[in-house]
Design an enzyme around this catalytic site. Structure first.
Site, mmCIF file in Angstrom:
data_model
loop_
_atom_site.group_PDB
_atom_site.id
_atom_site.type_symbol
_atom_site.label_atom_id
_atom_site.label_comp_id
_atom_site.label_asym_id
_atom_site.label_seq_id
_atom_site.Cartn_x
_atom_site.Cartn_y
_atom_site.Cartn_z
ATOM 1 C CG ASP A 115 -7.160 -4.422 1.157
ATOM 2 O OD1 ASP A 115 -6.970 -4.537 2.145
ATOM 3 O OD2 ASP A 115 -6.191 -3.621 0.390
ATOM 4 C CG ASP A 142 -2.166 -0.778 1.252
ATOM 5 O OD1 ASP A 142 -2.894 -1.166 0.145
ATOM 6 O OD2 ASP A 142 -1.939 -1.980 2.161
#
Length: 221
Positions: free
Chosen positions: A173, A35
């Site tokens: 996610d 990320d």
């Protein structure tokens, strides 16, 4: 249907990152999920270029990147060069999302779009024929440890219904627990981003958890 397990590296122990990556390599994961946050598109910062470059060097599995940033098209080549095999971005962060997808494909990488809990499928439907992956955020992006948002389930079902026509894979996610993996895999989800709900900060080893999750989801859909 395949089951792809991708640890979210923002949840890893950065005090001993070398050991974390080595242990995950051996645990039988499929991808390292990375990320990148800029503090603007989401209200947090996450993982630097040095972190990405280091993990890319020592990883024995492929890496993806989730660009939670403004103007992601500017950084597609940078992360491709750093080793990203799949590049996810949020279409609302770009004025010409289709061109960003074209740029990713031109680099020989898979293009993925990520959609927030509040993003309707209808707003990204025109992109479905040209993407390789669609990642549904099941929490509001930016922070680990949030609860799963059940109102995204119809969105996942809608995307699953279009999979055969367009050929993309679905990822999820956010607060992905082991029961959620079983539930969503049955709906058509292939790729699961694993954070603290399933993988990190648990008494079992990574290898034990990954093995058990695969055993729990051996039914072919």
């Amino acid at each position: 249907m395949k089951l792809r397990l991708s640890p979210s590296m923002m949840c890893a122990n950065f005090a001993d990152l070398k050991h974390e990556v080595s242990t995950l390599n051996q645990a039988g994961i499929d991808y390292f999920h990375m990320d990148i946050m800029d503090g603007q598109f989401v209200p947090n910062f996450g993982m630097g270029l040095q972190d990405y470059a280091y993990i890319s060097q020592v990883a024995q599995k492929p890496l993806d990147v989730h660009l939670m940033i403004e103007h992601p098209r500017r950084y597609v080549k940078l992360f491709s060069d750093l080793g990203a095999q799949v590049i996810y971005f949020h279409p609302e962060a770009e004025t010409q999302a289709a061109r960003t997808i074209d740029d990713i494909h031109a680099l020989g990488k898979q293009a993925g779009i990520a959609i927030n809990p509040g993003t309707a499928v209808a707003t990204i439907e025109a992109l479905l024929p040209i993407v390789d992956n669609v990642m549904v955020m099941t929490v509001n992006p930016g922070f680990a440890g949030q609860p799963f948002l059940d109102y995204v389930l119809p969105k996942i079902e809608s995307l699953a219904a279009k999979q055969v026509e367009f050929g993309y894979t679905i990822s999820v996610d956010g607060a992905i627990s082991r029961p959620r993996i079983q539930q969503l895999h049955a709906l058509g989800v292939e790729n699961f981003i694993l954070g603290t709900s399933t993988l990190f900060n648990k008494p079992q080893t990574y290898q034990q958890i990954i093995h058990e999750v695969r055993q729990e989801n051996t039914v072919t859909i």
